[in-house]
Design a protein around this motif. Structure first.
Motif, PDB file in Angstrom:
ATOM      1  N   PRO A  13       9.521  -7.961  -0.502  1.00 23.26           N
ATOM      2  CA  PRO A  13       9.106  -7.182  -1.673  1.00 23.26           C
ATOM      3  C   PRO A  13       7.599  -7.264  -1.892  1.00 23.26           C
ATOM      4  CG  PRO A  13      10.030  -9.269  -2.369  1.00 23.26           C
ATOM      5  CD  PRO A  13      10.206  -9.189  -0.870  1.00 23.26           C
ATOM      6  N   PHE A  14       7.077  -6.296  -2.625  1.00 22.35           N
ATOM      7  CA  PHE A  14       5.641  -6.321  -2.942  1.00 22.35           C
ATOM      8  C   PHE A  14       5.407  -5.822  -4.353  1.00 22.35           C
ATOM      9  CE2 PHE A  14       6.254  -2.069  -1.384  1.00 22.35           C
ATOM     10  CZ  PHE A  14       5.404  -1.294  -2.140  1.00 22.35           C
ATOM     11  N   GLN A  15       4.269  -6.227  -4.914  1.00 28.51           N
ATOM     12  CA  GLN A  15       3.804  -5.767  -6.213  1.00 28.51           C
ATOM     13  C   GLN A  15       2.425  -5.165  -6.011  1.00 28.51           C
ATOM     14  OE1 GLN A  15       3.694  -9.162  -8.784  1.00 28.51           O
ATOM     15  NE2 GLN A  15       5.815  -9.698  -8.384  1.00 28.51           N
ATOM     16  N   ASP A  16       2.182  -4.008  -6.594  1.00 31.00           N
ATOM     17  CA  ASP A  16       0.904  -3.329  -6.444  1.00 31.00           C
ATOM     18  C   ASP A  16       0.541  -2.700  -7.785  1.00 31.00           C
ATOM     19  OD1 ASP A  16      -1.369  -2.215  -5.354  1.00 31.00           O
ATOM     20  OD2 ASP A  16      -0.321  -0.637  -4.268  1.00 31.00           O
ATOM     21  N   TYR A  17      -0.570  -3.151  -8.381  1.00 24.83           N
ATOM     22  CA  TYR A  17      -0.997  -2.674  -9.695  1.00 24.83           C
ATOM     23  C   TYR A  17      -2.421  -2.131  -9.604  1.00 24.83           C
ATOM     24  CZ  TYR A  17       2.894  -5.654 -11.074  1.00 24.83           C
ATOM     25  OH  TYR A  17       4.125  -6.238 -11.186  1.00 24.83           O
ATOM     26  N   TYR A  36      -4.441  -5.178  -7.797  1.00 26.76           N
ATOM     27  CA  TYR A  36      -3.819  -6.442  -7.414  1.00 26.76           C
ATOM     28  C   TYR A  36      -2.641  -6.110  -6.521  1.00 26.76           C
ATOM     29  CZ  TYR A  36      -0.837 -10.570  -7.712  1.00 26.76           C
ATOM     30  OH  TYR A  36      -0.033 -11.637  -7.410  1.00 26.76           O
ATOM     31  N   LEU A  37      -2.574  -6.754  -5.365  1.00 27.59           N
ATOM     32  CA  LEU A  37      -1.476  -6.557  -4.428  1.00 27.59           C
ATOM     33  C   LEU A  37      -0.940  -7.914  -4.019  1.00 27.59           C
ATOM     34  CD1 LEU A  37       0.236  -4.811  -2.409  1.00 27.59           C
ATOM     35  CD2 LEU A  37      -1.577  -5.246  -0.765  1.00 27.59           C
ATOM     36  N   LYS A  38       0.368  -8.080  -4.125  1.00 31.19           N
ATOM     37  CA  LYS A  38       1.037  -9.295  -3.636  1.00 31.19           C
ATOM     38  C   LYS A  38       2.219  -8.847  -2.799  1.00 31.19           C
ATOM     39  CE  LYS A  38       3.586 -13.422  -4.931  1.00 31.19           C
ATOM     40  NZ  LYS A  38       4.200 -14.178  -6.025  1.00 31.19           N
ATOM     41  N   GLN A  39       2.253  -9.287  -1.550  1.00 32.88           N
ATOM     42  CA  GLN A  39       3.341  -8.904  -0.664  1.00 32.88           C
ATOM     43  C   GLN A  39       3.911 -10.148   0.010  1.00 32.88           C
ATOM     44  OE1 GLN A  39       2.389  -6.106   2.424  1.00 32.88           O
ATOM     45  NE2 GLN A  39       4.524  -5.718   2.860  1.00 32.88           N
ATOM     46  N   GLN A  47       3.024 -14.924   2.788  1.00 33.49           N
ATOM     47  CA  GLN A  47       2.653 -13.970   1.753  1.00 33.49           C
ATOM     48  C   GLN A  47       1.207 -13.542   1.900  1.00 33.49           C
ATOM     49  OE1 GLN A  47       3.016 -15.613  -2.145  1.00 33.49           O
ATOM     50  NE2 GLN A  47       1.504 -17.202  -1.823  1.00 33.49           N
ATOM     51  N   LYS A  49      -2.016 -11.818  -0.600  1.00 33.66           N
ATOM     52  CA  LYS A  49      -2.510 -11.409  -1.914  1.00 33.66           C
ATOM     53  C   LYS A  49      -3.899 -10.798  -1.755  1.00 33.66           C
ATOM     54  CE  LYS A  49      -0.201 -14.926  -4.672  1.00 33.66           C
ATOM     55  NZ  LYS A  49      -0.393 -16.060  -5.582  1.00 33.66           N
TER      56      LYS A  49
END
Length: 82
Positions: A13-17, A36-39, A47, A49
């Motif tokens: 999963p990833f988060q991208d803001y 901000y990207l966290k994968q 991971q 970032k």
């Protein structure tokens, strides 16, 4: 029998803001953005970032003179399997 693929890998999963602000007038303009990207990696304990920031300023000093400034900053961090 052990399925080693299921033991070693996971969903990634990833988060991208993103956020940006801009404005100005006929003589002055500005733009500021951030990301901000966290994968997560498919391999456990892996991971990535990334933080980014961009800012731009433009000023019309006279009819024949303009001034512009851009600044970009990036910070990356990759932990886990290389």
């Amino acid at each position: 029998m052990i399925d080693w693929w299921d033991v070693v890998v996971q969903p990634a999963p990833f988060q991208d803001y993103d956020l940006s602000v801009s404005g100005g007038s006929d003589r002055f303009n500005y733009y500021i953005s951030g990301n901000y990207l966290k994968q997560e990696g498919i391999v456990y304990n892996d991971q990535f970032k990334r933080y980014t920031m961009l800012s731009k300023v433009d000023a019309k000093i006279t009819d024949w003179l303009k001034f512009g400034l851009s600044l970009s900053v990036i910070s990356k961090n990759a932990d886990g399997v290389a």
